[in-house]
Design an enzyme around this catalytic site. Structure first.
Site: not given
Length: 282
Positions: A13, A38-39, A62, A64, A103-104, A127, A131
């Protein structure tokens, strides 16, 4: 000119957003990935962001790797929950907009029909849980937020499309799950949505997947058809394909808020896939 800070810029993305913005004179893009920022460390985020002073932060960073997250709970929490919180708090301090990509997997996949933005979250994996916690941190810390949930994403990088084509190099038959449904979604299409959203002040949660739905097996067959590969897809159940993390059986998202608040419809999944394979694969 608005400054846009993109975290996780080396991902699918992040790359699609850069393509979307490369000729746009209204935005100056600052790209970062884990080597630059580094978030998970608030002091680092606070110092870095305030130095740049962006108008918009788009968090594509993320953890992922869904199955690996099951073994790396702390790491997943730091990246997927604490990271967005750090970015959102700092964005709030400087008056910036935060875009958090989600995310779904925040849903349990048991609903009959499409999930809308107002449906209750019930994540079934590390995950998905981390999220969701990231979403909640953003909602609570910065009212100027867009949470963008997508699913079955593919773009420039490692993804299901490329995995299927790699497997096809050495096999005439590939086993693919048929009892999980969702919507294959082009990163290019999600990047378009994000740029539409940040031109508004219609803050909130949005679903952003291509239109339509299919199973993973259907998706595979369409990949092979468009790539002109004679591969037999053997349809199997989730029970026959064991994974560490539980996958939602129904990942179909309804882009209700996108249609009603923004007046925008995304491309159909078959058309988007055909475009991607023509541009990136063939």
């Amino acid at each position: 000119m608005k400054k846009v800070l993109i975290t996780g810029s080396n991902g699918q993305l992040g790359k699609a957003l850069n393509q979307q913005l490369k000729d746009n004179k209204n935005f100056q893009v600052i790209n970062t990935d884990v080597d630059e920022l580094d978030i998970t460390k608030f002091s680092e985020v606070n110092e870095f962001v305030k130095k740049i002073n962006p108008n918009i932060i788009i968090n594509c960073a993320a953890h992922t790797a869904v199955d690996i997250c099951e073994k790396q709970k702390d790491k997943a929490y730091r990246i997927n929950a604490v990271g967005p919180k750090n970015l959102s708090v700092t964005a709030k301090e400087i008056g910036a907009v935060i875009v958090q990509v989600s995310t779904d997997y925040v849903f349990d996949g048991k609903k009959i029909g499409k999930y809308t933005e107002s449906d209750r979250a019930n994540p079934q994996s590390v995950y998905g849980q981390t999220k969701w916690e990231g979403e909640e941190f953003v909602r609570k810390t910065n009212e100027k937020h867009f949470i963008v949930r997508t699913a079955w994403l593919y773009g420039d990088g490692k993804n299901f499309v490329r995995t299927m084509l790699q497997l096809a190099e050495n096999s005439a038959e590939i086993r693919v799950v048929e009892d999980q449904v969702g919507t294959p979604t082009s990163a290019k299409e999600v990047a378009k949505v994000i740029m539409k959203l940040v031109e508004t002040e219609n803050y909130g949660t949005y679903h952003a997947t291509c239109e339509g739905q299919c199973s993973w097996a259907d998706f595979s067959e369409e990949i092979f058809r468009l790539s002109r590969k004679d591969i037999h897809v053997k349809r199997i159940t989730s029970e026959e394909y064991k994974t560490a993390a539980k996958r939602p059986q129904n990942s179909v998202l309804d882009n209700k808020n996108l249609r009603e608040k923004i007046g925008y419809s995304m491309q159909g999944w078959e058309d988007a896939l055909e475009e991607f394979i023509a541009e990136k694969i063939n």
